[in-house]
Design a protein around this motif. Structure first.
Motif, PDB file in Angstrom:
ATOM      1  N   VAL A 116       1.996  11.461 -20.923  1.00  0.00           N
ATOM      2  CA  VAL A 116       0.835  10.657 -20.536  1.00  0.00           C
ATOM      3  C   VAL A 116       0.543   9.723 -21.703  1.00  0.00           C
ATOM      4  CG1 VAL A 116      -1.605  10.708 -19.878  1.00  0.00           C
ATOM      5  CG2 VAL A 116      -0.098  12.587 -19.204  1.00  0.00           C
ATOM      6  N   SER A 117       0.388   8.446 -21.398  1.00  0.00           N
ATOM      7  CA  SER A 117       0.064   7.488 -22.445  1.00  0.00           C
ATOM      8  C   SER A 117      -0.914   6.467 -21.889  1.00  0.00           C
ATOM      9  CB  SER A 117       1.323   6.781 -22.950  1.00  0.00           C
ATOM     10  OG  SER A 117       1.846   5.921 -21.944  1.00  0.00           O
ATOM     11  N   LEU A 118      -1.556   5.775 -22.789  1.00  0.00           N
ATOM     12  CA  LEU A 118      -2.488   4.736 -22.389  1.00  0.00           C
ATOM     13  C   LEU A 118      -1.769   3.654 -21.587  1.00  0.00           C
ATOM     14  CD1 LEU A 118      -5.341   3.626 -22.481  1.00  0.00           C
ATOM     15  CD2 LEU A 118      -4.772   2.516 -24.646  1.00  0.00           C
ATOM     16  N   LEU A 119      -0.559   3.301 -21.991  1.00  0.00           N
ATOM     17  CA  LEU A 119       0.203   2.277 -21.275  1.00  0.00           C
ATOM     18  C   LEU A 119       0.538   2.732 -19.846  1.00  0.00           C
ATOM     19  CD1 LEU A 119       1.502  -0.480 -21.250  1.00  0.00           C
ATOM     20  CD2 LEU A 119       3.544   0.543 -22.296  1.00  0.00           C
ATOM     21  N   LYS A 120       0.905   3.996 -19.678  1.00  0.00           N
ATOM     22  CA  LYS A 120       1.187   4.506 -18.328  1.00  0.00           C
ATOM     23  C   LYS A 120      -0.067   4.445 -17.462  1.00  0.00           C
ATOM     24  CE  LYS A 120       5.019   7.758 -18.524  1.00  0.00           C
ATOM     25  NZ  LYS A 120       5.428   9.144 -18.281  1.00  0.00           N
ATOM     26  N   LEU A 121      -1.181   4.890 -18.010  1.00  0.00           N
ATOM     27  CA  LEU A 121      -2.431   4.890 -17.237  1.00  0.00           C
ATOM     28  C   LEU A 121      -2.870   3.468 -16.904  1.00  0.00           C
ATOM     29  CD1 LEU A 121      -4.339   7.759 -19.081  1.00  0.00           C
ATOM     30  CD2 LEU A 121      -3.095   7.875 -16.904  1.00  0.00           C
ATOM     31  N   LEU A 122      -2.711   2.546 -17.830  1.00  0.00           N
ATOM     32  CA  LEU A 122      -3.040   1.144 -17.580  1.00  0.00           C
ATOM     33  C   LEU A 122      -2.127   0.566 -16.497  1.00  0.00           C
ATOM     34  CD1 LEU A 122      -4.618  -1.425 -18.260  1.00  0.00           C
ATOM     35  CD2 LEU A 122      -2.960  -1.858 -20.082  1.00  0.00           C
ATOM     36  N   SER A 123      -0.867   0.926 -16.534  1.00  0.00           N
ATOM     37  CA  SER A 123       0.084   0.438 -15.528  1.00  0.00           C
ATOM     38  C   SER A 123      -0.265   0.962 -14.134  1.00  0.00           C
ATOM     39  CB  SER A 123       1.506   0.864 -15.902  1.00  0.00           C
ATOM     40  OG  SER A 123       1.872   0.278 -17.139  1.00  0.00           O
ATOM     41  N   VAL A 124      -0.672   2.222 -14.053  1.00  0.00           N
ATOM     42  CA  VAL A 124      -1.110   2.787 -12.776  1.00  0.00           C
ATOM     43  C   VAL A 124      -2.346   2.034 -12.279  1.00  0.00           C
ATOM     44  CG1 VAL A 124      -2.143   4.848 -11.722  1.00  0.00           C
ATOM     45  CG2 VAL A 124      -0.067   5.053 -13.103  1.00  0.00           C
ATOM     46  N   ALA A 125      -3.271   1.744 -13.181  1.00  0.00           N
ATOM     47  CA  ALA A 125      -4.476   0.990 -12.808  1.00  0.00           C
ATOM     48  C   ALA A 125      -4.107  -0.405 -12.299  1.00  0.00           C
ATOM     49  CB  ALA A 125      -5.429   0.895 -13.995  1.00  0.00           C
ATOM     50  N   LEU A 126      -3.106  -1.030 -12.884  1.00  0.00           N
ATOM     51  CA  LEU A 126      -2.675  -2.357 -12.430  1.00  0.00           C
ATOM     52  C   LEU A 126      -2.058  -2.298 -11.031  1.00  0.00           C
ATOM     53  CD1 LEU A 126      -1.202  -3.821 -15.736  1.00  0.00           C
ATOM     54  CD2 LEU A 126      -3.260  -4.591 -14.528  1.00  0.00           C
ATOM     55  N   ILE A 127      -1.322  -1.234 -10.739  1.00  0.00           N
ATOM     56  CA  ILE A 127      -0.774  -1.065  -9.391  1.00  0.00           C
ATOM     57  C   ILE A 127      -1.920  -0.960  -8.394  1.00  0.00           C
ATOM     58  CG2 ILE A 127       0.504   0.486  -7.852  1.00  0.00           C
ATOM     59  CD1 ILE A 127       2.228   1.226 -10.356  1.00  0.00           C
ATOM     60  N   LEU A 128      -2.901  -0.129  -8.715  1.00  0.00           N
ATOM     61  CA  LEU A 128      -4.063   0.021  -7.837  1.00  0.00           C
ATOM     62  C   LEU A 128      -4.797  -1.304  -7.657  1.00  0.00           C
ATOM     63  CD1 LEU A 128      -5.463   3.445  -9.069  1.00  0.00           C
ATOM     64  CD2 LEU A 128      -4.378   2.957  -6.875  1.00  0.00           C
ATOM     65  N   ALA A 129      -4.965  -2.049  -8.729  1.00  0.00           N
ATOM     66  CA  ALA A 129      -5.646  -3.339  -8.651  1.00  0.00           C
ATOM     67  C   ALA A 129      -4.878  -4.311  -7.752  1.00  0.00           C
ATOM     68  CB  ALA A 129      -5.817  -3.934 -10.050  1.00  0.00           C
ATOM     69  N   VAL A 140       0.844  -1.203   0.000  1.00  0.00           N
ATOM     70  CA  VAL A 140       0.000   0.000   0.000  1.00  0.00           C
ATOM     71  C   VAL A 140       0.877   1.250   0.000  1.00  0.00           C
ATOM     72  CG1 VAL A 140      -1.648   1.342   1.376  1.00  0.00           C
ATOM     73  CG2 VAL A 140      -2.000  -1.118   1.049  1.00  0.00           C
ATOM     74  N   TRP A 141       1.900   1.264   0.840  1.00  0.00           N
ATOM     75  CA  TRP A 141       2.803   2.415   0.936  1.00  0.00           C
ATOM     76  C   TRP A 141       3.474   2.700  -0.405  1.00  0.00           C
ATOM     77  CZ3 TRP A 141       8.426   2.325   1.378  1.00  0.00           C
ATOM     78  CH2 TRP A 141       8.973   3.537   1.777  1.00  0.00           C
ATOM     79  N   THR A 142       4.052   1.675  -1.005  1.00  0.00           N
ATOM     80  CA  THR A 142       4.717   1.879  -2.288  1.00  0.00           C
ATOM     81  C   THR A 142       3.711   2.152  -3.394  1.00  0.00           C
ATOM     82  OG1 THR A 142       4.811  -0.501  -2.724  1.00  0.00           O
ATOM     83  CG2 THR A 142       6.752   0.512  -1.722  1.00  0.00           C
ATOM     84  N   GLY A 143       2.512   1.562  -3.282  1.00  0.00           N
ATOM     85  CA  GLY A 143       1.473   1.824  -4.277  1.00  0.00           C
ATOM     86  C   GLY A 143       1.047   3.281  -4.271  1.00  0.00           C
ATOM     87  N   ILE A 144       0.814   3.830  -3.079  1.00  0.00           N
ATOM     88  CA  ILE A 144       0.469   5.251  -2.971  1.00  0.00           C
ATOM     89  C   ILE A 144       1.609   6.087  -3.535  1.00  0.00           C
ATOM     90  CG2 ILE A 144       0.082   7.172  -1.364  1.00  0.00           C
ATOM     91  CD1 ILE A 144      -1.348   5.103   0.480  1.00  0.00           C
ATOM     92  N   GLY A 145       2.825   5.716  -3.172  1.00  0.00           N
ATOM     93  CA  GLY A 145       3.985   6.453  -3.665  1.00  0.00           C
ATOM     94  C   GLY A 145       4.128   6.389  -5.173  1.00  0.00           C
ATOM     95  N   ALA A 146       3.981   5.203  -5.734  1.00  0.00           N
ATOM     96  CA  ALA A 146       4.149   5.037  -7.180  1.00  0.00           C
ATOM     97  C   ALA A 146       3.039   5.735  -7.959  1.00  0.00           C
ATOM     98  CB  ALA A 146       4.191   3.552  -7.526  1.00  0.00           C
ATOM     99  N   VAL A 147       1.807   5.493  -7.549  1.00  0.00           N
ATOM    100  CA  VAL A 147       0.670   6.091  -8.263  1.00  0.00           C
ATOM    101  C   VAL A 147       0.674   7.613  -8.078  1.00  0.00           C
ATOM    102  CG1 VAL A 147      -1.858   6.240  -8.301  1.00  0.00           C
ATOM    103  CG2 VAL A 147      -0.740   4.008  -8.210  1.00  0.00           C
ATOM    104  N   GLY A 148       0.888   8.050  -6.844  1.00  0.00           N
ATOM    105  CA  GLY A 148       0.895   9.488  -6.578  1.00  0.00           C
ATOM    106  C   GLY A 148       2.013  10.216  -7.296  1.00  0.00           C
ATOM    107  N   THR A 149       3.196   9.624  -7.301  1.00  0.00           N
ATOM    108  CA  THR A 149       4.332  10.254  -7.962  1.00  0.00           C
ATOM    109  C   THR A 149       4.151  10.263  -9.477  1.00  0.00           C
ATOM    110  OG1 THR A 149       5.787   9.598  -6.148  1.00  0.00           O
ATOM    111  CG2 THR A 149       6.841  10.208  -8.225  1.00  0.00           C
TER     112      THR A 149
END
Length: 107
Positions: free
Chosen positions: A82-95, A61-70
């Motif tokens: 900003v790219s579709l791949l970046k946004l998809l990767s952020v969504a995968l971290i959240l998932a 959770v800590w690294t997820g908040i850090g990665a997604v937030g950063t």
């Protein structure tokens, strides 16, 4: 209370990364000091949260908040691409973080 500390720790991690970017390799004083302050706050709150929470889930959770937030901060405030791949990767971290919590590791 541990979850609030963990969320705050993650947000301080984002601030830490943002400060590190602006420290220009620790050559600019104020962002360098800010980095140290945010690092101490982030790790300190994480350590306190770990008194109650499981390390695997809390760290994710800590690294997820850090990665997604950063990543979001970089795209929104720093003009990073900003790219579709970046946004998809952020969504995968959240998932992944949500999946760990649903698996019962956060309780």
């Amino acid at each position: 209370m541990a979850w609030l500390m963990l969320i705050a720790a993650g947000l301080f991690e984002v601030a830490m990364a943002y400060s590190l970017k602006h420290s220009n390799g620790f050559s600019v004083l104020l962002p360098s000091i800010a980095f140290i302050v945010f690092a101490v706050l982030s790790f300190g709150l994480l350590a306190l949260a770990l008194k109650t929470l499981e390390v695997g889930t809390a760290y994710a959770v800590w690294t997820g908040i850090g990665a997604v937030g950063t990543a979001a901060l970089g795209m929104i405030l720093l003009g990073e691409s900003v790219s579709l791949l970046k946004l998809l990767s952020v969504a995968l971290i959240l998932a992944g973080v949500v999946g760990l919590n649903l698996a019962g590791g956060g309780h």
